[in-house]
Design an enzyme around this catalytic site. Sequence first.
Site, short mmCIF file in Angstrom:
data_model
loop_
_atom_site.label_atom_id
_atom_site.label_comp_id
_atom_site.label_asym_id
_atom_site.label_seq_id
_atom_site.Cartn_x
_atom_site.Cartn_y
_atom_site.Cartn_z
N HIS A 37 0.84 -1.21 0.00
CA HIS A 37 0.00 0.00 0.00
C HIS A 37 0.87 1.26 0.00
CE1 HIS A 37 -2.78 -2.90 2.25
NE2 HIS A 37 -3.51 -2.56 1.22
N ASP A 154 -3.95 -7.12 -7.66
CA ASP A 154 -5.36 -7.40 -7.93
C ASP A 154 -5.62 -7.07 -9.39
OD1 ASP A 154 -6.40 -8.05 -5.13
OD2 ASP A 154 -5.30 -6.20 -4.83
N SER A 189 0.08 -9.09 1.41
CA SER A 189 -1.37 -9.02 1.45
C SER A 189 -1.81 -8.86 2.90
CB SER A 189 -1.97 -10.32 0.89
OG SER A 189 -3.33 -10.44 1.30
N SER A 190 -2.88 -8.10 3.09
CA SER A 190 -3.41 -7.93 4.45
C SER A 190 -3.85 -9.28 5.01
CB SER A 190 -4.59 -6.97 4.44
OG SER A 190 -4.22 -5.76 3.82
P1 AMP Z 1 -6.66 -3.72 -0.31
O1 AMP Z 1 -6.47 -2.91 0.92
O2 AMP Z 1 -6.21 -5.11 -0.19
O3 AMP Z 1 -8.02 -3.54 -0.92
O4 AMP Z 1 -5.66 -3.09 -1.37
C1 AMP Z 1 -5.64 -1.72 -1.64
C2 AMP Z 1 -4.74 -1.48 -2.84
O5 AMP Z 1 -3.43 -1.95 -2.56
C3 AMP Z 1 -5.21 -2.23 -4.09
O6 AMP Z 1 -5.05 -1.40 -5.22
C4 AMP Z 1 -4.29 -3.42 -4.12
O7 AMP Z 1 -4.11 -3.93 -5.41
C5 AMP Z 1 -3.01 -2.81 -3.59
N1 AMP Z 1 -2.11 -3.83 -3.09
C6 AMP Z 1 -2.40 -4.84 -2.22
N2 AMP Z 1 -1.33 -5.64 -2.02
C7 AMP Z 1 -0.32 -5.12 -2.79
C8 AMP Z 1 1.04 -5.49 -3.02
N3 AMP Z 1 1.59 -6.55 -2.45
N4 AMP Z 1 1.76 -4.73 -3.88
C9 AMP Z 1 1.21 -3.64 -4.48
N5 AMP Z 1 -0.06 -3.23 -4.30
C10 AMP Z 1 -0.83 -3.97 -3.46
#
Ligand code: AMP
Length: 291
Positions: A37, A154, A189-190
């Site tokens: 993020h 994603d 990943s979260s």
């Molecule tokens: P999320 O909080 O999981 O919905 O992700 C928020 C944003 O962060 C989305 O655009 C995801 O694609 C991006 N994101 C999540 N994990 C990664 C990662 N490992 N590398 C780059 N971007 C990420």
Amino acid sequence: MKLIYTVREMQAWADEQRSAGRRIGLVPTMGALHAGHLALVREAARRADEVVVSIFVNPTQFVQGEDFDRYPRTLEADLRALVETGHSVTVFAPPDEEMYPGGQAANRTWVTVEGLDAHLCGRHRPGHFRGVTTVVARLFLVAKPHVAVFGLKDAQQFVILRRMVRDLHFDVEMVGMPTVREADGLALSSRNVYLNPREREQAVVLSQAVEAARQRVEAGEQEAGVIVETMRLTLARAPEGRVQYAEVVDAETLQPIDRIEPGQEVLAAVAVFFGSTRLIDNAFVQAPPAP
Ligand code: AMP
């Protein structure tokens, strides 16, 4: 750092920035922020004068039986991580009621991008992408960004949102950033916090599988079936992993392909369960041109 909770205040702030000629960059997230993020935040800061990070665990993108209730919510740590980036960030953290007045069941307006969710995650999470497009459309109307930064981790989400922006004439520049990984290749990943140590060790097979696919495509392999088989063999090295899908699709239409054409861009993607934790990984790959 500025913290905004309401739609009205967010819109008023965005209007102020816009009338002062300042460019707004938006990074939509569900919080539980990690280095992936933060890479998006840095990119937004490079491309805009003001960075808005939305932190909203969007109920409409969780399919029944998924982890909405136990999804990690770590607002204080998220704010600290954003301060540590050294960029001045405005955080938009609305309660559910702000984004969906009356609750999810009362919602009547949805944004759907048809067809692009027929495969990969969309096939296994019916309604998920409708939730994503609906919330991102709202975030665009509330934070009024000039540019929005997403992760290509994603990949299907990015392709669908890019199509939504094109079809609805949203005046927002879409930026997709490469996946940030752990040293062994696991995509940050979260949801990685759910993995026990054994699962964490085995989860490395996802990145190995898409990397093997990349190498095959770049070496000129044209049979998508062969590439899928390569990915499946790699994933099988994780005894506790349960493969949900391993697919090769066209990078734009997201439709499966049998034979990869010279110069075609494809997306090789996998989803694997460890217990009830679902992990994904993927790679966009350009096939070599015709000889
Ligand atoms: P999320 O909080 O999981 O919905 O992700 C928020 C944003 O962060 C989305 O655009 C995801 O694609 C991006 N994101 C999540 N994990 C990664 C990662 N490992 N590398 C780059 N971007 C990420």
